[in-house]
Scaffold this motif. Sequence first.
Motif, PDB file in Angstrom:
ATOM      1  N   MET A   1       0.844  -1.186   0.000  1.00 30.21           N
ATOM      2  CA  MET A   1       0.000   0.000   0.000  1.00 30.21           C
ATOM      3  C   MET A   1       0.880   1.237   0.000  1.00 30.21           C
ATOM      4  SD  MET A   1      -2.667   1.337   2.891  1.00 30.21           S
ATOM      5  CE  MET A   1      -1.650   2.411   3.869  1.00 30.21           C
ATOM      6  N   ASP A   3       1.123   5.464   0.549  1.00 25.82           N
ATOM      7  CA  ASP A   3       0.503   6.394   1.494  1.00 25.82           C
ATOM      8  C   ASP A   3      -0.665   7.140   0.865  1.00 25.82           C
ATOM      9  OD1 ASP A   3       2.273   5.679   3.470  1.00 25.82           O
ATOM     10  OD2 ASP A   3       3.677   7.304   3.037  1.00 25.82           O
ATOM     11  N   ASP A   4      -0.891   6.910  -0.428  1.00 24.09           N
ATOM     12  CA  ASP A   4      -1.950   7.615  -1.134  1.00 24.09           C
ATOM     13  C   ASP A   4      -3.279   6.862  -1.164  1.00 24.09           C
ATOM     14  OD1 ASP A   4      -0.152   9.642  -1.750  1.00 24.09           O
ATOM     15  OD2 ASP A   4       0.416   8.725  -3.653  1.00 24.09           O
ATOM     16  N   ARG A   5      -3.271   5.552  -0.891  1.00 26.39           N
ATOM     17  CA  ARG A   5      -4.478   4.730  -1.017  1.00 26.39           C
ATOM     18  C   ARG A   5      -4.631   3.835   0.212  1.00 26.39           C
ATOM     19  NH1 ARG A   5      -7.017   6.705  -5.579  1.00 26.39           N
ATOM     20  NH2 ARG A   5      -8.241   4.806  -5.652  1.00 26.39           N
ATOM     21  N   SER A   6      -5.881   3.535   0.563  1.00 30.82           N
ATOM     22  CA  SER A   6      -6.138   2.633   1.687  1.00 30.82           C
ATOM     23  C   SER A   6      -5.860   1.186   1.269  1.00 30.82           C
ATOM     24  CB  SER A   6      -7.584   2.777   2.166  1.00 30.82           C
ATOM     25  OG  SER A   6      -8.478   2.276   1.198  1.00 30.82           O
ATOM     26  N   ALA A   7      -5.577   0.350   2.256  1.00 23.24           N
ATOM     27  CA  ALA A   7      -5.169  -1.027   1.977  1.00 23.24           C
ATOM     28  C   ALA A   7      -6.313  -1.911   1.481  1.00 23.24           C
ATOM     29  CB  ALA A   7      -4.559  -1.647   3.232  1.00 23.24           C
ATOM     30  N   ARG A   8      -7.501  -1.787   2.026  1.00 29.68           N
ATOM     31  CA  ARG A   8      -8.582  -2.714   1.665  1.00 29.68           C
ATOM     32  C   ARG A   8      -9.383  -2.291   0.449  1.00 29.68           C
ATOM     33  NH1 ARG A   8     -10.882  -6.553   3.932  1.00 29.68           N
ATOM     34  NH2 ARG A   8     -12.960  -5.701   3.816  1.00 29.68           N
ATOM     35  N   ASP A  10      -8.793   0.470  -1.472  1.00 26.99           N
ATOM     36  CA  ASP A  10      -8.018   1.309  -2.387  1.00 26.99           C
ATOM     37  C   ASP A  10      -8.615   2.718  -2.487  1.00 26.99           C
ATOM     38  OD1 ASP A  10      -5.784   1.646  -4.080  1.00 26.99           O
ATOM     39  OD2 ASP A  10      -7.035   1.351  -5.864  1.00 26.99           O
ATOM     40  N   LEU A  11      -9.020   3.250  -1.336  1.00 24.57           N
ATOM     41  CA  LEU A  11      -9.620   4.585  -1.292  1.00 24.57           C
ATOM     42  C   LEU A  11      -8.534   5.651  -1.267  1.00 24.57           C
ATOM     43  CD1 LEU A  11     -12.287   3.899   1.477  1.00 24.57           C
ATOM     44  CD2 LEU A  11     -12.626   3.866  -1.000  1.00 24.57           C
ATOM     45  N   GLN A  13      -6.528   8.808  -0.040  1.00 31.33           N
ATOM     46  CA  GLN A  13      -6.372   9.372   1.293  1.00 31.33           C
ATOM     47  C   GLN A  13      -5.917  10.822   1.228  1.00 31.33           C
ATOM     48  OE1 GLN A  13      -3.739   6.501   3.194  1.00 31.33           O
ATOM     49  NE2 GLN A  13      -5.499   5.325   3.861  1.00 31.33           N
ATOM     50  N   HIS A  25     -11.675  13.542  -0.905  1.00 35.44           N
ATOM     51  CA  HIS A  25     -12.681  13.070   0.040  1.00 35.44           C
ATOM     52  C   HIS A  25     -13.928  12.589  -0.702  1.00 35.44           C
ATOM     53  CE1 HIS A  25     -15.005  12.842   3.736  1.00 35.44           C
ATOM     54  NE2 HIS A  25     -15.942  13.562   3.151  1.00 35.44           N
ATOM     55  N   ALA A  28     -13.387   9.216  -2.368  1.00 31.56           N
ATOM     56  CA  ALA A  28     -13.448   8.137  -1.385  1.00 31.56           C
ATOM     57  C   ALA A  28     -14.903   7.833  -1.012  1.00 31.56           C
ATOM     58  CB  ALA A  28     -12.636   8.498  -0.145  1.00 31.56           C
TER      59      ALA A  28
END
Length: 167
Positions: A1, A3-8, A10-11, A13, A25, A28
């Motif tokens: 992952m 730092d730009d996308r969430s792990a689960r 892929d949102l 951030q 925002h 997401a």
Amino acid sequence: MSDDRSARLDLPQLHAGQAQKETTHNEALALIDLAVQAAVVAVGVDTPPSGPAPGDCWIVGPGPVGAWAGRASAIAGWTAGGWRFVAAREGMRAWSVADGVDVRFAAGAWRAGDVPVARLLVDGVQVVGAQQPAVPPPTGGATVDAEARAAVALMLTALIEHGLLAS
């Protein structure tokens, strides 16, 4: 992952000092809107529909084309900003409107109507458990009771047909 996308899911951030945070925002939120309590028009569709309504979603099939190319198995949702996709992850669930059943992503594929459980409880009482081994039908005996044997055979048949006993 990154730092730009969430792990689960892929949102995208937010970052400190980021300009136009509302854009990230809102993106997401649009993706969360597709994934949470997902309901899809149909499962396994490869061609994007013409004229979808905002909020309509599909589960993309194995050979997607057009705007869905490269998005096999993803949840595709139409939004005011166009198509958005949420990649399928192990354990994801959605309601298939076309089939009237839950679909679940497991072992790399969407499965319709399967509801895996270890046991089924009604009011805290187990009513169905794992399938048991086959029970042989009655045979032999000094006194033959055809009606009793027929009744037992019917019960065994019903339990087998319900999947409660092996055949």
